[in-house]
Every structure is written in structure tokens, then in C-alpha cells.
Design an enzyme around this catalytic site. Structure first.
Site, PDB file in Angstrom:
ATOM      1  N   LYS A 164      -6.653  14.968  39.531  1.00 35.94           N
ATOM      2  CA  LYS A 164      -5.812  15.633  40.513  1.00 35.94           C
ATOM      3  C   LYS A 164      -5.953  14.853  41.817  1.00 35.94           C
ATOM      4  O   LYS A 164      -6.985  14.936  42.480  1.00 35.94           O
ATOM      5  CB  LYS A 164      -6.230  17.093  40.695  1.00 35.94           C
ATOM      6  CG  LYS A 164      -5.304  17.823  41.641  1.00 35.94           C
ATOM      7  CD  LYS A 164      -5.222  19.272  41.309  1.00 35.94           C
ATOM      8  CE  LYS A 164      -4.129  19.905  42.146  1.00 35.94           C
ATOM      9  NZ  LYS A 164      -3.806  21.220  41.669  1.00 35.94           N
ATOM     10  N   GLU A 205      -2.444  15.465  37.565  1.00 36.46           N
ATOM     11  CA  GLU A 205      -1.891  16.780  37.880  1.00 36.46           C
ATOM     12  C   GLU A 205      -1.526  16.801  39.349  1.00 36.46           C
ATOM     13  O   GLU A 205      -2.377  16.626  40.224  1.00 36.46           O
ATOM     14  CB  GLU A 205      -2.889  17.896  37.586  1.00 36.46           C
ATOM     15  CG  GLU A 205      -2.274  19.247  37.892  1.00 36.46           C
ATOM     16  CD  GLU A 205      -3.264  20.383  37.947  1.00 36.46           C
ATOM     17  OE1 GLU A 205      -2.829  21.510  38.242  1.00 36.46           O
ATOM     18  OE2 GLU A 205      -4.460  20.164  37.723  1.00 36.46           O
ATOM     19  N   ALA A 240      -0.272  18.370  42.964  1.00 37.91           N
ATOM     20  CA  ALA A 240      -0.465  19.598  43.740  1.00 37.91           C
ATOM     21  C   ALA A 240       0.920  20.148  44.071  1.00 37.91           C
ATOM     22  O   ALA A 240       1.660  19.568  44.857  1.00 37.91           O
ATOM     23  CB  ALA A 240      -1.248  19.308  45.014  1.00 37.91           C
ATOM     24  N   GLY A 241       1.262  21.247  43.438  1.00 37.57           N
ATOM     25  CA  GLY A 241       2.579  21.828  43.661  1.00 37.57           C
ATOM     26  C   GLY A 241       3.618  21.158  42.776  1.00 37.57           C
ATOM     27  O   GLY A 241       3.291  20.473  41.807  1.00 37.57           O
ATOM     28  N   PRO A 276      -0.387  30.302  25.644  1.00 37.41           N
ATOM     29  CA  PRO A 276      -0.639  31.649  26.173  1.00 37.41           C
ATOM     30  C   PRO A 276      -1.624  31.606  27.337  1.00 37.41           C
ATOM     31  O   PRO A 276      -2.323  30.612  27.533  1.00 37.41           O
ATOM     32  CB  PRO A 276      -1.254  32.370  24.968  1.00 37.41           C
ATOM     33  CG  PRO A 276      -1.898  31.294  24.171  1.00 37.41           C
ATOM     34  CD  PRO A 276      -1.046  30.065  24.363  1.00 37.41           C
TER      35      PRO A 276
END
Length: 188
Positions: free
Chosen positions: A2, A71, A73-74, A155
Site C-alpha cells: 500500500k 492497493e 488509498a481510495g 463474503p
């Protein structure tokens, strides 16, 4: 990996706890305010330097053994600094893209807009993950209108732990998505 972490709930720490066998690099930037990167940086009296972010990306990419998952952010149009968005940054990388969306109300609009934005930058989506309560109508509509063949339902795990994730992974072959590629971007 990230690149920019905002807020105290650190995704890198969570991923490391759930999958200790994965190599997870530290975020290039970390800000305490849970906000978009540009506002979180501003609140901390800082600014994201795109050259530093690019260097950190290159370092993470060179360290990666196999796939590097990024990944954001936002979402795609969230600003990093000034008018430079996450999408502006990743467009030059030409990555494989894995889009993550919620299953519920509003996901059709949000997800189709994200797919359109990626397509406008000539970025293909290799897979779409719909997270939450199963909603077959949304999944079907996104397959048809979004043109994404690989759609997966994930899920909400309760509890969220390694056993639940491993069980889901045993039942869902993701190897085509995580093969030897240089970078995949996960955005939601």
C-alpha cells in the site's frame, strides 16, 4: 504493498497478520488522518512527492518475488497531490488491474464508472471482486455491461482470520490472476 496509508488502521499490518508468509513492504507515506491522500498529507503538514513515490514503487517492484499487488488509498480519481490522482499515477505503469467493489446498492454506478475510467486509460481489468452479501443480479449486470469475464464474490468474513481466507482460497482458484506478472493494482 500500500503506497500511501491514511488513518491509524494500517492495511499493511492487517495483511501481515492474516498472511505472514507474504512479503509486505512498508507504505512510502503514512498519515494519521483517515482521508484522501492529499488531504491526509496536508493535515500532517506534508506533501506527497511523486518522484519519491515512483522510487518506492520501483524498489518494491524489484523486491517482489512474482506478483506485486498494489492497493491504492481510495478510488481511482482520489487525488495524491494537487490534480494528480491514483489513476494518473498507475496509468503509466500499464499494470494488470483487479477492481474491488462492494456488492450492495450503488455498486453498479460506482463500478461501471471505474471500469469506464480504466478503459479510457487503456487499462484492462483482469478481475472484479465483489465484496459483501451475495447479489447475483449485480454480478450478472457487471459481467454484461462491464465486460469483465473474471468476477468473484468474496463474503465478509466473520471473523476475519487466516482460516477463513484460506478456506475461501481453497475453494476459488486465483492462480491465473497471481501468476508471474510485474504488477497488479487493486483499487476499490
Amino acid at each position: 504493498w500500500k503506497p500511501v496509508q491514511t488513518g491509524d488502521d494500517c492495511d499493511t499490518t492487517t495483511v501481515t497478520a492474516l498472511s505472514p508468509e507474504l512479503s509486505t513492504g512498508a507504505p512510502a507515506y503514512r498519515f494519521p488522518r483517515p482521508a484522501s491522500p492529499h488531504h491526509a498529507a496536508e493535515s500532517a503538514g506534508a506533501e506527497i512527492d511523486m518522484e519519491c513515490l515512483d522510487s518506492a514503487y520501483e524498489e518494491e517492484r524489484s523486491r517482489a518475488e512474482g506478483s506485486l499487488l498494489l492497493e491504492l488509498a481510495g478510488g481511482l480519481h482520489v487525488p495524491l497531490v494537487g490534480a494528480t490522482t491514483n489513476l494518473d499515477w498507475i496509468a503509466g505503469m500499464c499494470p494488470r488491474v483487479i477492481l474491488v467493489a462492494r456488492t450492495g446498492l450503488g455498486t453498479l454506478n460506482h463500478t461501471l464508472l471505474s471500469l469506464e475510467a480504466l478503459s479510457a486509460r487503456r487499462l484492462n481489468v483482469d478481475a472484479l471482486f465483489l465484496v459483501g452479501e451475495e447479489h447475483p443480479d449485480n454480478e450478472r449486470t457487471l459481467r454484461e455491461l462491464g465486460g469483465v469475464e473474471s468476477v468473484h464474490h468474496l463474503p465478509l468474513f466473520d471473523p476475519l482470520d487466516a482460516e477463513a481466507i484460506d478456506g475461501w482460497l481453497d475453494a476459488n482458484d486465483l492462480s491465473p490472476l497471481l501468476g508471474p506478472v510485474h504488477v497488479s493494482v487493486v483499487t476499490r
